[in-house]
Scaffold this active site. Structure first.
Site, mmCIF file in Angstrom:
data_model
loop_
_atom_site.group_PDB
_atom_site.id
_atom_site.type_symbol
_atom_site.label_atom_id
_atom_site.label_comp_id
_atom_site.label_asym_id
_atom_site.label_seq_id
_atom_site.Cartn_x
_atom_site.Cartn_y
_atom_site.Cartn_z
ATOM 1 N N GLY B 148 37.047 -9.363 52.556
ATOM 2 C CA GLY B 148 37.678 -9.633 53.169
ATOM 3 C C GLY B 148 37.436 -8.844 54.536
ATOM 4 N N CYS B 149 37.611 -9.857 55.351
ATOM 5 C CA CYS B 149 37.062 -9.070 56.504
ATOM 6 C C CYS B 149 38.054 -7.950 57.198
ATOM 7 C CB CYS B 149 36.544 -9.800 57.988
ATOM 8 S SG CYS B 149 38.724 -11.445 58.323
ATOM 9 N N TYR B 150 39.671 -8.342 56.805
ATOM 10 C CA TYR B 150 39.853 -6.950 57.413
ATOM 11 C C TYR B 150 40.176 -6.084 56.550
ATOM 12 C CZ TYR B 150 43.106 -9.673 61.060
ATOM 13 O OH TYR B 150 43.439 -10.100 61.986
#
EC number: 1.2.1.38
Lengths: 348, 348, 348, 348
Positions: B148-150
């Site tokens: 994921g991005c985070y």
């Protein structure tokens, strides 16, 4: 591989040239100058370029620049004209992104830019670098005067109508809006985020320096014997960074016998790699060209009345400045016209 | 040239895959699916792609996808897991950008995603696609679970500290902020410009789905015998489109004997093409990675106290999703790891 | 009706004072000074005030200012301290929005502001104008040092925890983000829209001038005998104009015996007209206080772990500067504390 | 104190009515309806109103509404017309912010709004609520049709020119741009931040519903015997929340004998509390009216040619909707016309 130099590389058109040139397959950026930042690494100033370029800014030096294949001027107006007499005597070819050599009438230039011209004798040698009009002259030019951002969007929008004398040329209207990067990178209160975000305004309505450039360009492509273009040009400032949207109005001369405008525009630009006539009913958005060299255009006649509306969008830093400069370079050096410019707009 | 397919191409990670893949020298996008938009030309939906791709969306079909070299899932969670059993039986390799195969503990996944998992037997086969940690496993993987991005920004920021057991792992803090594209392209009131522009807020503080993914990833790289990572994760929503900024806090275990953190980070990432440790004193900005696959990192210890602060920025759609997926693909197929990803951030 | 003056009225805190004072039922703005703009009508500079105020800027003159009931300083730091000895000898009362009198330790002030203090002998006379802590002292103060924007949001957020000694004071973290108006109205490149829109970054991590102010304020409200507050303060710059969001972290000292934090916060601020503790589960957004004098606060303990998270939002120009200055004035002159401040936030 | 009700209070014009009415000295908001949110506290939906209003949404009920002094409709078009026959039979007076009763020609309304009208027999009773044109009729009206946002900015801009027959009425151009709040609060992809921030586009060029409203309004104020107004209207969407900027073009009929336009505009609006003709040379910005009920106007004739340019800005939610509705209410009930509307624009 040719060697390129950039004079005045600290502004936004400078960093935009670098963004595109570092991935150009046939160009090496060999020199980038800045009096104020001499000695500073380019990537220290623009961290987006870290890992892509290792150059530092240097003082501009005609001896060095003159040995390059091409020199871009990404300077404020008034700078290129002073270095130009010396540089024109060297072997390099020159692409000036500033306004210095755009207007053929030196007196007109001096009136609008409110200063004496530093190299009036060279103005006639400059080729106006709008490829969609001047491609052949660009091929062999020594000195290119790259069009302004508003003039690019406006001329490409009006071109098919005026070439074919389909509208009243004397009362054209260009209602245009630009992102704030058009104002450059100067520490002025007027350009603070706190002054211009969440807001919209017209500016320069009484007279903007792009007006004489647009009128000159449009008059150049009118058929002989037609009344010369008269334009009302109203620029606006958008609360965003990149993008120009021109909304153009013209009155059809003979609405009953008007050709199919959609077909006319599609035909005019069929072979242009950077002009995209949108399908009927689709309207352009500036985000569809963000960071790309494309101009997207729609043409409409609302309510079937006799007012023609043309919508034209570009990225002011790309097709409106640095991308177009590279397009000119590609043409001048016989490269693929799209070399280094096949970037897709950043959406969303 | 390999042939690639994209399942669920109408969202923002889909269009971002296309933006990058159309210029990838070794990949041809052969199929792009969307149940809702089947028959629609991709470029009609995303005008930024006009002139770059001529495909239309099609219904997803395992028989077709299974013949490709690689299939990207750019779907909401819950979709990939349902097609995966059939697709894993074909010759294609799969890169899933969704959350379906990121968490090895199926029960934990089901708790956080609040639904039964559709292919629990395949979870163990998935390789977590963070190249900076798992490069070797990625090379031979059949199925990649893209981070994921985070989690990408956070893990890359904490990695050197945790690998070397320099901080108290039990009370890490990740204060992160994301542009709105992280929420995808769904017609929800919460994501309207009028609801989130000119404003800033935390969200999901009570529990965000990226928390277990980050904790799993960080625990994986801790030395044996150390207390497992406990993280407080507070995401915030930025009034902009792209970019993640993670501000990470950790307490040094032994501040007197702490190694030079700048040197530690530089050494850890010296050979990573997409992690850029900034010089001491330079702080990252999200704009310096906009549209690029780079993660830029700074590490500091303010006031020489024992709290270490790490700043880590990525573009959530690029290194945080589609760019990282392509980086994985490059590794899987033995391409240059940076192929197609040498894009310079769009600045300004 | 009292008569008020504003020194340094051309900046954003100046125009914000005017926005609120022109509708205050008990105050007449009689004088507004600016050396640079003397003679210019205020409404010519700020067209939002056309029709609301007819004053022109004048040169600052202690003889004139000293006759007023109250004088606000909306000047950069270093200005108020130089006029203060003369002004303190007059009958007027003074509310200084700058940093000049906020820090009681003159040496500490001189270190952080990197200049000698112009009126060190007056520092002890200044009352720190945070009404939620110092209301009684404010009533009779001759000179108010108005808190900074970050300090206001941060102190109001931590107050109930520290007053009750519920958290480890030595490792507090304040992760805060501010709109760009916090940087004032100066023509610097760093504050251009083109430099900070579409981007997010931390700044001043090595040391921000608000750190000693916050630490002083928090130590003031700690119970006797407790270890003094140590704070890690990381400010960030938001791509928007107004608003501060503070995300505060503290470690509970005794998580098993922690009182109900929601109830604690509600009780602490029950009688405060400008502090709004949101219902459990509701998180604050900066837009909910845009243009209003309210601070909205949430308190949480994610995953029931021992890290307490407090979210606190204000408008940096209102509760973080000019609104709070007027609140102080209302208290000083015995007006209704909310007089002139009953403005509803501008949402959307 | 009169009692007011709001039907359909969950949208942006609803919350804007509340923002202003909670501080109106002569109005109590007694009822606010929403079918979808019945039972929800208004302040739970709009936290900006916490502390200002304690009402909850209720189901709309003509028996309840009919007992009030005034009812505002802040509903999408098509709603007010269905409740109107019953409500007109009660004692209350009605101010409809929607489009239902703006167009006198019912067939024209049905064509543009693509549905049958629910109360065609009442259309003739509605007074078009543009105070600058219809103040006397508003005083005694039972039912007010509040003008649209674009129509308000456009009509106020063209008014002095058309009343005096100074321009060719048959080819007027209104190039207008609006913030996104004009599209209301609906969960549509088109209005996501990710779709419209950092971008600018025209929309509805083929035909926008405000076109017939503007043409009707402008024709109403033309002198007898003059060719009726024909307008080309091109709306654009701005990447911001509030504000309309209209750039209007008209061709002077007799440029040699044109009166001083600046003086003409100043005289026309000298007694209008909410129309501000800016000094010659000053151009309006939308931020100068953000949250205020003022329309600011400039008139120019660039290059002394025969094209007149008028610039007109309003806040679309205030003078373009809810503020104007309250202005109408003030006129209807004999209050000070500016009561509750003396709000200063939020700048910066």
């Amino acid at each position: 591989m040719i060697k390129a130099g950039i004079v005045g590389g600290t502004g936004y058109t400078g960093v935009e040239l670098l963004r595109l040139l570092v991935n150009h397959p046939q160009v090496e950026v060999a020199v980038i100058t800045s009096r104020a930042e001499a000695g500073v690494k380019v990537a220290d100033m623009y961290p987006s370029l870290r890992g892509h370029i290792d150059l530092a800014f240097t003082e501009p030096d005609v001896a060095v620049l003159g040995e390059l294949d091409v020199v871009f001027f990404a300077t404020p107006h008034g700078v290129a004209q002073n270095m130009m007499p010396a540089l024109m005597a060297t072997k390099t070819r020159i692409i000036d992104l500033s306004a210095d050599f755009r207007i053929r009438d030196v007196q007109l230039w001096e009136k609008w830019y409110n200063q004496p011209h530093g190299a009036p004798e060279l103005v006639a040698q400059a080729v106006y670098g709008l490829p969609e009009v001047n491609r052949d002259a660009i091929k062999t030019a020594k000195l290119i005067a790259c069009p302004g951002c508003y003039p690019t969007a406006t001329q490409l929008g009006f071109l098919p109508l005026l070439e074919n004398n389909l509208v009243d040329p004397t009362r054209l209207i260009a209602n245009a809006a630009s992102g704030a990067s058009g104002a450059g990178r100067q520490g002025k209160i007027d350009n603070l985020l706190t002054e211009i975000m969440d807001s919209f305004k017209a500016y320069g309505v009484a007279g903007h320096r792009h007006l004489p450039e647009i009128e000159q360009g449009l008059r150049d492509i009118q058929p002989a014997g037609v009344a010369p273009v008269g334009l009302t040009f109203v620029p606006h400032l958008l609360p965003m960074i990149r993008g120009i949207h021109a909304t153009l109005y013209a009155t059809a001369l003979n609405v009953e016998n008007l050709p199919d405008l959609q077909a006319l525009y599609e035909a005019r630009y069929a072979n242009e790699p950077f002009v995209d006539v949108l399908p009927a009913g689709v309207l352009p958005q500036t985000r569809s060209v963000k960071g790309s060299n494309v101009c997207r255009i729609s043409v409409l006649r609302p309510q079937n009345r006799d007012t023609v509306v043309v919508l034209s969008v570009i990225d002011n830093l790309t097709k409106g400045a640095s991308g177009q400069a590279i397009q000119n370079m590609n043409i001048m050096f016989g490269f693929e016209e799209t070399a280094g410019l096949n970037v897709v707009a950043l959406l969303p």
